[in-house]
Design an enzyme around this catalytic site. Structure first.
Site, short mmCIF file in Angstrom:
data_model
loop_
_atom_site.label_atom_id
_atom_site.label_comp_id
_atom_site.label_asym_id
_atom_site.label_seq_id
_atom_site.Cartn_x
_atom_site.Cartn_y
_atom_site.Cartn_z
N SER A 142 0.82 -1.20 0.00
CA SER A 142 0.00 0.00 0.00
C SER A 142 0.86 1.26 0.00
O SER A 142 1.65 1.47 -0.90
CB SER A 142 -0.96 -0.06 1.19
OG SER A 142 -2.12 0.67 0.95
N ASP A 153 -5.84 2.20 -3.88
CA ASP A 153 -7.07 2.19 -3.07
C ASP A 153 -7.21 3.49 -2.27
O ASP A 153 -8.23 3.71 -1.62
CB ASP A 153 -7.16 0.96 -2.16
CG ASP A 153 -6.02 0.83 -1.17
OD1 ASP A 153 -5.14 1.72 -1.14
OD2 ASP A 153 -6.00 -0.17 -0.42
#
Length: 464
Positions: free
Chosen positions: A106, A254
């Protein structure tokens, strides 16, 4: 130690000692534990798992280890190659697969990687399921297939395009209005897979795209967390090209943040606020975000006649409360949009499309749009953990000290004051305590955060 096992997956730095970092042996072990859990959880003849990765340097190595471990367990693998987290989430049910694995750390720097684990719905595993996988990994109770029962790997590079089609088909995405608005946008893809997916989506919407760091080579040109201090190049490009706004995503796409036409941050927290404002104006209902997110979402929800509720931090916790409350949109204040009409996962592509639809509808600049929302300011700080720190004891001491205030303790300690709040919690993804505050001015938010950092320091020193 930099190997972290949590409901957010198995995350660590590349290299070093087995069990202390994310080494090849750890990647194989946890992939095998996931495969074992899958077979225990869903008894059937053939198993299929979708696997994709962001562009970080270690991604190909880790993905090959994971895929061939699953093959060794007799599980068939659909290899998406370079992909995004939401794309893998969308692909799992489309492939009628039993689960999915995304190789991404991430927003963490390039030395990190992780295995994010999905169920058959393309959603993150809950804490109970995650705990079972960790138990399997620790017990070494994995068994592998014989030579005639090995799985196969099938490559499928179509899913970013299929994901984009799915986004464009959403009823609230006003494709024609966006095309007619003729937006010019600068995209910072942080040299990961956002540099593939976001420009493709924008081009399909008739947007004039200026690419910045969109080469998916894993060489992150700045800290990949999409915060103001990391985005000076994007600010300069927006002003240079007289763009309508800028877009930045994290490496696995995301998280989503916008920059206005003046090169100023729209506010990462306000990504969800703006998208919710648009969705609620068309489909009234309730919202959910996590406890570390801005109060502005509550204000906007109530303005539209809905109810807001906060969950514990962690996407799986947000999704669980969203389902319980039957919300129309939710997510996280870190720029994570979860739109159930699409799927239950944070999705920057969905966020971009909803934001563009909002702008086309209102026909105002991004800076003007920001002025229409309640003005809160947030401070996000952290304290590095050391082995001698008793984090639970420190948080209990803070809880006792502020017992007469409005407290929430489902995830660390959150203290709601009349004009501000502070949330103290141990991170799921890094060895740190996070200190998030929000107030009516940046100075007040910073002062509140510093006050609690001092208090934590005093409590820690008193205990030593």
């Amino acid at each position: 130690m930099t190997l972290i096992k949590s409901i957010s997956g198995i995350r660590g730095t590349i290299g070093g000692q087995v069990g202390e970092n994310l080494t090849p042996i750890d990647a194989v072990k946890f992939a095998a534990a996931y495969g074992t859990w899958l077979k225990q959880n869903r008894e059937k003849e053939n198993y299929r798992v979708v696997v994709g990765r962001d562009a970080r340097i270690s991604g190909k190595m880790i993905q090959n280890l994971v895929m061939h471990t699953l093959v060794g367990m007799g599980i068939h693998v659909i290899d998406l190659g370079l992909s995004t987290t939401p794309t893998v989430e969308v692909a799992v049910p489309m492939e009628h697969a039993d689960g999915g694995i995304i190789l991404t750390a991430s927003h963490n720097p390039k030395q990190w990687n992780a295995l994010k684990l999905l169920n058959e719905k393309g959603e993150f595993l809950d804490a109970v399921e995650g705990a079972k996988i960790l138990d399997i990994a620790e017990s070494d109770s994995m068994s592998f297939a014989d030579v005639d029962s090995l799985g196969k790997i099938t490559k499928n590079k179509a899913y970013i395009d299929l994901h984009i089609i799915e986004v464009l088909d959403l009823p609230l995405v006003t494709v024609k209005a966006i095309e007619q608005a003729r937006f010019r946008v600068v995209v910072d893809g942080v040299n990961s897979t956002g540099g593939i997916a976001i420009p493709l989506l924008l081009e399909r919407l008739g947007v004039d795209v200026i690419k910045l760091y969109c080469e998916p080579n894993g060489q992150f040109p700045h800290n990949p967390e999409p915060l103001k201090e990391h985005l000076t190049d994007l600010s300069a490009e927006v002003k240079k090209h007289k763009a309508d706004f800028g877009i930045v995503v994290d490496p696995d796409v995301d998280r989503l943040a916008f920059m206005d036409e003046n090169g100023e941050m729209f506010g990462e927290e306000y990504t969800l606020v703006a998208c919710a404002d648009y969705v609620l104006s068309r489909t009234p209902g309730n919202t959910v975000s996590n406890m570390s997110s801005t109060r502005a979402l509550r204000d906007i929800t109530e303005k539209h006649g809905g109810t807001y509720e906060a969950s514990a931090v962690g996407e799986v916790n947000v999704v669980s409360l969203m389902k319980k409350n039957k919300v129309v949109i939710g997510g996280e204040g870190n720029g994570g949009i979860i739109y159930p009409e699409s799927h239950y996962g944070r999705d920057a592509l969905v966020g971009v499309a909803l934001f563009l639809s909002l702008l086309a509808d209102k026909n105002i600049s991004v800076s003007e749009l920001r002025k229409t929302y309640p003005n809160y300011f947030m401070s996000k700080k952290k304290i590095q953990l050391t082995p001698e720190l008793d984090v639970d004891g420190i948080l209990k001491a803070i809880e006792d000290r502020y017992k007469n205030e409005q407290l929430t303790t489902i995830d660390g300690v959150k203290i709601d004051f009349s004009e501000s709040w502070v949330h103290l919690r141990k991170s799921n993804t890094e060895p740190i305590i996070r200190i998030y505050t929000e107030a009516k001015s940046q100075e007040e938010a910073n002062t509140l955060a510093d006050k609690f950092i001092e208090e934590i320091g005093a409590i820690a020193n008193a205990e030593v």
